[in-house]
Design a protein around this motif. Structure first.
Motif, PDB file in Angstrom:
ATOM      1  N   UNK A  72      18.921 107.198   2.745  1.00 26.76           N
ATOM      2  CA  UNK A  72      17.523 106.125   2.769  1.00 26.76           C
ATOM      3  C   UNK A  72      17.979 105.312   1.753  1.00 26.76           C
ATOM      4  N   UNK A  73      17.493 103.840   1.378  1.00 27.66           N
ATOM      5  CA  UNK A  73      17.799 102.631   1.237  1.00 27.66           C
ATOM      6  C   UNK A  73      16.481 101.887   1.044  1.00 27.66           C
ATOM      7  N   UNK A  74      16.082 101.628   2.271  1.00 27.20           N
ATOM      8  CA  UNK A  74      14.535 100.576   2.278  1.00 27.20           C
ATOM      9  C   UNK A  74      13.423 101.427   1.899  1.00 27.20           C
ATOM     10  N   UNK A  75      13.682 102.403   1.882  1.00 33.66           N
ATOM     11  CA  UNK A  75      12.267 103.080   1.365  1.00 33.66           C
ATOM     12  C   UNK A  75      12.087 102.976  -0.459  1.00 33.66           C
ATOM     13  N   UNK A 129      21.758 106.170  -4.091  1.00 34.66           N
ATOM     14  CA  UNK A 129      23.213 105.657  -3.331  1.00 34.66           C
ATOM     15  C   UNK A 129      23.064 104.745  -2.536  1.00 34.66           C
ATOM     16  N   UNK A 130      22.418 105.054  -2.409  1.00 38.25           N
ATOM     17  CA  UNK A 130      22.467 103.854  -0.744  1.00 38.25           C
ATOM     18  C   UNK A 130      22.130 102.728  -1.138  1.00 38.25           C
ATOM     19  N   UNK A 131      21.424 102.731  -1.336  1.00 38.29           N
ATOM     20  CA  UNK A 131      20.685 100.893  -2.383  1.00 38.29           C
ATOM     21  C   UNK A 131      22.350 100.407  -2.733  1.00 38.29           C
ATOM     22  N   UNK A 132      23.267 100.829  -3.922  1.00 40.18           N
ATOM     23  CA  UNK A 132      23.407 100.730  -4.662  1.00 40.18           C
ATOM     24  C   UNK A 132      24.453 100.507  -3.400  1.00 40.18           C
ATOM     25  N   UNK A 157      34.122 103.586  -0.964  1.00 37.04           N
ATOM     26  CA  UNK A 157      34.314 105.185  -1.765  1.00 37.04           C
ATOM     27  C   UNK A 157      32.513 105.567  -2.243  1.00 37.04           C
ATOM     28  N   UNK A 158      31.816 105.414  -2.492  1.00 35.38           N
ATOM     29  CA  UNK A 158      30.817 105.949  -2.690  1.00 35.38           C
ATOM     30  C   UNK A 158      30.912 106.415  -1.913  1.00 35.38           C
ATOM     31  N   UNK A 159      30.099 106.116  -0.120  1.00 31.83           N
ATOM     32  CA  UNK A 159      30.269 106.421   0.949  1.00 31.83           C
ATOM     33  C   UNK A 159      30.801 107.885   1.269  1.00 31.83           C
TER      34      UNK A 159
END
Length: 308
Positions: free
Chosen positions: A249-252, A264-267, A282-284
């Motif tokens: 989750x990044x939007x929340x 991490x997802x927002x990054x 790489x982060x994924x």
């Protein structure tokens, strides 16, 4: 071991003669199993395995501000694993996952327990369970944003507390904080914990509970020694759902923290917006490995095959 007779029949090691027609039928039967599995294998390969392999390949590429360079470099992983900021981001994501998991497990278990054991009729159980799913008729973003007028500085909560004389000034940390992020995630993902636990509790043989009570066990002992052990598969499935959703989750995090927190997802989203696709890949890959290790640990503790 087989041999072929003069008439074309196949002689097996047991001495039985198999005609060519029989051998062809056995071959078709053996191939039918692979043909039945082929559509699912194609779908998983095209929409799951191929994208993962492509992301893994891109994670080794080089890049600059303008373009990507197909190559095999470890720079992206070195920057990802060697950055203190990245480690803090991963820790913050794991912290969100742990807190949301604990809250959703607590809330989800008791909601499922109430539906399974305190609602007598199956019809009412289904009606109340469908009521729990009503919020899912709207978008996650809409349900998340709906907390802003409730938790805002001039929102419903602060206005009610000030009017009641309980606080002299609005509480600032209700919105755009880690509290708001956790609250929104618990709201969004609790049902993913309720559903598998409720399904598991409904499968528990009620005679086991009656036997425990006949043996002198009180309500707490029945809950701890009978219901909780039998509910572990559902709790494990719900844990996998919630943890994977929170980690991705990044939007929340972006909206409810007001940009003051990170995950991490927002990054990765920010890296992609800057065209840093190999770094995001790489982060994924690192995030995928971390989630798979967590899921593998859960599966080592609890056997969920009986629920599948």
């Amino acid at each position: 071991m087989t041999a072929t007779a003069q008439d074309g029949a196949t002689i097996t090691t047991t001495g039985r003669r198999t005609s060519p027609a029989r051998a062809a039928l056995d071959l078709v039967t053996g191939l039918s199993a692979y043909m039945q599995a082929a559509p699912l294998a194609f779908i998983l390969g095209a929409f799951l395995l191929a994208p993962v392999l492509m992301i893994t390949a891109v994670s080794f590429w080089d890049y600059d501000f303008a373009r990507l360079y197909p190559d095999f470099v470890l720079t992206n992983y070195a920057e990802t694993l060697g950055s203190r900021v990245t480690w803090r981001t991963y820790f913050n994501t794991l912290r969100y996952a742990a807190i949301v998991w604990a809250l959703t497990l607590f809330i989800g278990f008791w909601v499922a327990y109430f539906l399974a054991f305190h609602i007598r009729t199956t019809t009412m159980q289904m009606v109340l369970f469908l009521v729990c799913t009503v919020p899912f008729l709207t978008s996650n973003i809409i349900r998340m944003i709906s907390w802003i007028p409730v938790l805002g500085r001039n929102g419903l909560v602060n206005s009610a507390l000030i009017d009641a004389g309980l606080i002299p000034a609005p509480i600032e940390w209700l919105l755009y904080s880690d509290f708001a992020v956790v609250l929104a995630m618990v709201h969004l993902y609790t049902l993913f914990m309720v559903t598998p636990i409720f399904n598991t509790l409904m499968r528990i043989d009620r005679s086991l509970i009656e036997a425990a009570r006949d043996a002198g066990a009180n309500g707490r002992q029945v809950l701890w020694n009978v219901i909780l052990p039998l509910a572990k598969p559902g709790m494990a499935i719900g844990t996998i759902f919630v943890v994977t959703l929170v980690m991705a989750d990044f939007i929340t995090v972006q909206v409810m923290s007001g940009g003051q927190s990170a995950s991490v997802a927002l990054m990765m989203r920010n890296q992609m917006s800057l065209l840093q696709y190999p770094a995001a890949a790489a982060n994924a890959v690192v995030l995928l490995v971390l989630v798979l290790l967590m899921v593998a640990g859960i599966l080592r503790i609890v056997d969920i095959r009986k629920e599948l």
